[in-house]
Design an enzyme around this catalytic site. Structure first.
Site, PDB file in Angstrom:
ATOM      1  CE  LYS A 190     110.326  10.478  11.502  1.00  0.00           C
ATOM      2  NZ  LYS A 190     111.669  10.966  11.240  1.00  0.00           N
ATOM      3  CE  LYS A 243     110.500   7.496   8.856  1.00  0.00           C
ATOM      4  NZ  LYS A 243     111.587   8.369   9.083  1.00  0.00           N
TER       5      LYS A 243
HETATM    6  C1  PBG Z   1     115.275  11.095  11.071  1.00  0.00           C
HETATM    7  C2  PBG Z   1     114.666   9.917  10.429  1.00  0.00           C
HETATM    8  C3  PBG Z   1     114.265   8.691  11.007  1.00  0.00           C
HETATM    9  C4  PBG Z   1     113.862   7.863   9.952  1.00  0.00           C
HETATM   10  C5  PBG Z   1     113.998   8.630   8.777  1.00  0.00           C
HETATM   11  N1  PBG Z   1     114.462   9.892   9.101  1.00  0.00           N
HETATM   12  C6  PBG Z   1     114.341   8.182  12.386  1.00  0.00           C
HETATM   13  C7  PBG Z   1     113.563   8.743  13.466  1.00  0.00           C
HETATM   14  O1  PBG Z   1     112.707   9.602  13.309  1.00  0.00           O
HETATM   15  O2  PBG Z   1     113.854   8.311  14.582  1.00  0.00           O
HETATM   16  C8  PBG Z   1     113.403   6.444  10.079  1.00  0.00           C
HETATM   17  C9  PBG Z   1     113.636   5.579   8.900  1.00  0.00           C
HETATM   18  C10 PBG Z   1     113.531   4.110   9.103  1.00  0.00           C
HETATM   19  O3  PBG Z   1     113.226   3.590  10.196  1.00  0.00           O
HETATM   20  O4  PBG Z   1     113.751   3.431   8.110  1.00  0.00           O
HETATM   21  N2  PBG Z   1     114.484  11.861  11.888  1.00  0.00           N
END
Ligand code: PBG
Length: 317
Positions: A190, A243
């Site tokens: 991520k 992601k």
């Molecule tokens: C929580 C989380 C996030 C997303 C999914 N889980 C946001 C982040 O890390 O700031 C992002 C999902 C999206 O942008 O669709 N940590």
């Protein structure tokens, strides 16, 4: 053999021929719909940056779940916006918290849906970071314990699988210790991405100061993604997720080739918002652009995609 004996256009002549030789397909089985639970009753609060997506109170989440099930969507990924936030993010593991209540309602109203939960503290902390702070930094090991507690409370409330998205080191093994039988869909690679912008608006989780680069990955790295994935598998993850999706297709491909487990992609809010905005401005056809983008994510190596188009996709296909 080369031209003129070889003419690749021969197989492109009709719809039927193209379908017969298509290498990648999309089906409602391949997508997961994100849902956002919020307090209240009868609340469907749209988000400016994410047309078609809303915060929903428990009753409305249950209704939406039933509708998704009817349309053929198989799974949802639940996020919660709690009534109150605190330093620790204690709403995350509250047995009667927003996600826990949403899980019980969905179980009852949409028994056929597979219920996944996002496991993170950022929606629950007053400062918006994904863990507890010590001296202005997110403290890894303390946070990991709270994440495990959160995951356990989700499963107690009916979650079928948990998806840790915090990027702390060791969170998968901590969750595995308390949940030996629950599938863990790890947000393994991520990245610290600008494409989460609209999500933070709907999840109300923008960090009050600083950013997430101290725990989420540097967008420039792919070898590091493979190390994250290898560690998560060793710690007991069942599914690896990459992601965002579209700007990271090379990462997806690398993860797909290296590991033999299921690989998923999260096509994030910014990817969806860009196409929606382009379509609203009349510059592109939303449905064609969405199907093309999601097909590309599958082609790159994702078996399943978490996408805000999941509901529309089920209706389109
Ligand atoms: C929580 C989380 C996030 C997303 C999914 N889980 C946001 C982040 O890390 O700031 C992002 C999902 C999206 O942008 O669709 N940590």
């Amino acid at each position: 053999m080369s031209f003129p004996a070889t003419r690749l256009r021969r197989l492109r002549r009709t719809d039927a021929l193209r379908a017969l030789v298509r290498e990648t397909s999309l089906s409602p089985d391949d997508v997961v719909m994100p849902l956002f639970a919020c307090p209240g009753e009868g609340v469907v609060r749209p988000v400016a940056g994410l047309p078609g997506i809303a915060q929903r109170s428990i009753d409305e989440i249950a209704r939406e779940g039933a509708e998704l099930q009817r349309l053929g969507v198989r799974a949802v990924l639940l996020f919660g916006i709690p009534e109150e936030k605190d330093e620790q993010g204690s709403g995350a593991w509250d047995a009667d918290g927003i996600v826990q209540r949403a899980l019980r309602a969905l179980r009852a109203e949409a028994p056929g849906l597979t219920l996944l939960t996002d496991v993170c503290l950022c929606e629950y902390t007053s400062h918006g970071h994904c863990g507890v702070l010590r001296d202005g930094e997110v403290a890894n090991d303390e946070t990991v314990e709270l994440l495990a507690r959160t995951a356990l409370s989700h499963v107690d409330a009916g979650a079928d699988a948990v998806a840790p998205s915090d990027m702390m080191d060791g969170r998968v093994s901590a969750i595995r210790d308390v949940l030996p039988d629950t599938p863990i869909v790890s947000y393994a690679a991520k990245y610290a991405s600008a494409f989460y912008g609209p999500f933070r608006e709907v999840a109300e989780s923008t960090p009050a100061f600083g950013d997430r680069r101290g725990y989420q990955m540097d967008p420039a790295n792919v070898r590091e993604a493979l190390r994250e994935c290898a560690l998560d598998l060793e710690e007991g993850a069942d599914v690896l997720m990459v992601k965002p999706a579209l700007p990271y297709l090379d990462v997806l491909r690398a993860v797909r080739e290296r590991f033999d487990c299921p690989v998923w992609a999260y096509s994030v809010s910014g990817e969806y918002a860009m196409v929606k905005a382009g379509a609203a401005a009349g510059h592109l056809d939303e449905r064609r652009a969405a199907l093309e983008a999601l097909t590309a994510v599958k082609r790159a190596g994702a078996g399943t995609i978490v996408t805000y188009w999941a509901k529309e996709l089920a209706a389109w296909l």
